[in-house]
Scaffold this motif. Structure first.
Motif, short mmCIF file in Angstrom:
data_model
loop_
_atom_site.label_atom_id
_atom_site.label_comp_id
_atom_site.label_asym_id
_atom_site.label_seq_id
_atom_site.Cartn_x
_atom_site.Cartn_y
_atom_site.Cartn_z
N VAL A 83 -11.76 -0.89 9.28
CA VAL A 83 -10.66 -0.72 8.32
C VAL A 83 -11.01 -1.51 7.06
CG1 VAL A 83 -8.22 -1.28 7.89
CG2 VAL A 83 -8.92 -0.32 10.08
N GLU A 84 -10.71 -0.95 5.88
CA GLU A 84 -11.04 -1.64 4.63
C GLU A 84 -10.26 -2.94 4.50
OE1 GLU A 84 -12.24 1.31 1.10
OE2 GLU A 84 -10.17 1.47 1.77
N ALA A 85 -10.95 -3.99 4.07
CA ALA A 85 -10.30 -5.30 3.94
C ALA A 85 -9.08 -5.22 3.01
CB ALA A 85 -11.30 -6.33 3.42
N LYS A 86 -9.20 -4.45 1.93
CA LYS A 86 -8.12 -4.42 0.94
C LYS A 86 -6.82 -3.87 1.54
CE LYS A 86 -9.40 0.02 -1.12
NZ LYS A 86 -10.04 0.66 -2.25
N SER A 87 -6.92 -3.08 2.60
CA SER A 87 -5.71 -2.49 3.16
C SER A 87 -5.00 -3.43 4.15
CB SER A 87 -6.02 -1.15 3.82
OG SER A 87 -6.85 -1.36 4.93
N VAL A 88 -5.62 -4.58 4.46
CA VAL A 88 -4.95 -5.52 5.38
C VAL A 88 -4.61 -6.84 4.69
CG1 VAL A 88 -5.91 -4.53 7.48
CG2 VAL A 88 -7.14 -6.34 6.34
N ILE A 89 -4.73 -6.86 3.36
CA ILE A 89 -4.39 -8.08 2.62
C ILE A 89 -2.88 -8.16 2.43
CG2 ILE A 89 -4.57 -9.24 0.38
CD1 ILE A 89 -7.42 -8.15 0.16
N HIS A 90 -2.32 -9.29 2.85
CA HIS A 90 -0.88 -9.52 2.71
C HIS A 90 -0.63 -10.56 1.62
CE1 HIS A 90 0.67 -7.89 6.73
NE2 HIS A 90 -0.63 -7.69 6.76
N PRO A 91 0.39 -10.38 0.79
CA PRO A 91 0.80 -11.47 -0.10
C PRO A 91 1.52 -12.54 0.73
CG PRO A 91 2.30 -9.63 -0.34
CD PRO A 91 1.24 -9.20 0.64
N THR A 92 1.59 -13.76 0.21
CA THR A 92 2.36 -14.81 0.90
C THR A 92 3.47 -15.28 -0.03
OG1 THR A 92 1.14 -16.72 0.07
CG2 THR A 92 0.18 -15.58 1.97
N ALA A 93 4.25 -16.22 0.46
CA ALA A 93 5.34 -16.75 -0.37
C ALA A 93 4.80 -17.59 -1.52
CB ALA A 93 6.28 -17.59 0.50
N VAL A 94 3.52 -17.99 -1.43
CA VAL A 94 2.91 -18.82 -2.47
C VAL A 94 2.25 -17.90 -3.50
CG1 VAL A 94 1.18 -20.61 -2.95
CG2 VAL A 94 2.46 -20.64 -0.79
N GLU A 95 2.60 -18.09 -4.75
CA GLU A 95 2.01 -17.27 -5.81
C GLU A 95 0.49 -17.46 -5.83
OE1 GLU A 95 2.62 -16.49 -10.61
OE2 GLU A 95 3.56 -18.22 -9.66
N ASN A 96 -0.24 -16.39 -5.99
CA ASN A 96 -1.72 -16.38 -6.05
C ASN A 96 -2.39 -16.52 -4.68
OD1 ASN A 96 -1.98 -16.12 -8.86
ND2 ASN A 96 -1.70 -18.33 -9.14
N LEU A 97 -1.62 -16.73 -3.64
CA LEU A 97 -2.22 -16.90 -2.30
C LEU A 97 -1.96 -15.65 -1.45
CD1 LEU A 97 -3.69 -18.71 -0.23
CD2 LEU A 97 -1.46 -19.63 0.42
N TYR A 98 -3.05 -15.07 -1.00
CA TYR A 98 -2.99 -13.86 -0.18
C TYR A 98 -3.68 -14.16 1.16
CZ TYR A 98 -1.82 -11.70 -4.62
OH TYR A 98 -1.21 -11.40 -5.80
#
Ligand SMILES: Nc1ncnc2c1ncn2[C@@H]1O[C@H](COP(=O)(O)OP(=O)(O)OP(=O)(O)O)[C@@H](O)[C@H]1O
Length: 172
Positions: A83-98
């Motif tokens: 699976v492509e890495a970009k499709s499993v990236i989640h944002p977090t509550a911290v700005e700029n942190l994924y």
């Protein structure tokens, strides 16, 4: 501010997509704590950070506020099912942190990857597709020297080895 100066040592200006593994075979020495806090601090000073959890315990995942029960796809799907890495990236509550999260499903990857061709560079390949989107990619490793840690080390430009001030942690 001291943090900012410290990371200037890691070739400021040449930072795009620098991948740092946080590794030690010994458990409980602070790998996850270092990963989460380093990621959050870099994000706080304006760096775009991807925290990749490669520990089946998923502590870094919950550490950045992701509910593991709600995760549909994780780093397991990237490593084992392409699976492509970009499709499993989640944002977090911290700005700029994924984050790319991990769940207990990842425990099977150590065995499932064994018959796979180029099994030690699957994470490197996957992160290669997204590394130009981040200033830093931090990989939280499991407490072992198996294929998951090997993938993290192969993908990384640098390694941080947290060590507790006791002999067995140093041996790890
Ligand atoms: N600098 C520190 N000072 C004191 N306690 C710490 C520090 N860093 C981490 N800890 C504590 O040590 C324990 C283990 O930390 P952590 O889970 O980060 O280690 P780990 O190496 O990721 O463990 P494992 O490899 O088993 O997943 C936690 O309870 C954490 O709160």
């Amino acid at each position: 501010m001291r943090f900012s100066n410290y990371f200037t040592c890691l070739k400021e200006g040449d930072n795009v997509g620098k991948i740092i593994a946080i590794a030690n075979q010994k458990g409980g020495v602070g790998k996850t704590t270092t990963s989460v806090n380093l990621g959050a601090c870099l994000a706080y000073i304006g760096k775009k950070v991807l925290l990749v959890d490669t520990d089946p315990q998923g502590n870094a995942t919950s550490g950045v506020g992701i509910e593991k029960a709600d995760v549909e796809q994780c780093i397991y799907d990237v490593l084992v099912d392409d699976v492509e890495a970009k499709s499993v990236i989640h944002p977090t509550a911290v700005e700029n942190l994924y984050t790319i999260p991990a769940t207990i499903q990842l425990a099977g990857a150590e065995i499932e990857l064994v018959p796979t061709i180029s099994r030690e560079v699957r994470l490197k390949r996957a992160l290669g597709e997204v590394k130009d989107r981040f200033d830093y990619i931090i990989i939280d490793c499991p407490p072992s020297l198996g294929l998951l840690t090997l993938n993290a080390l192969t993908a990384s430009d640098a390694v941080i080895i947290p060590v507790q001030c006791e002999y067995y942690a140093l041996e790890g």
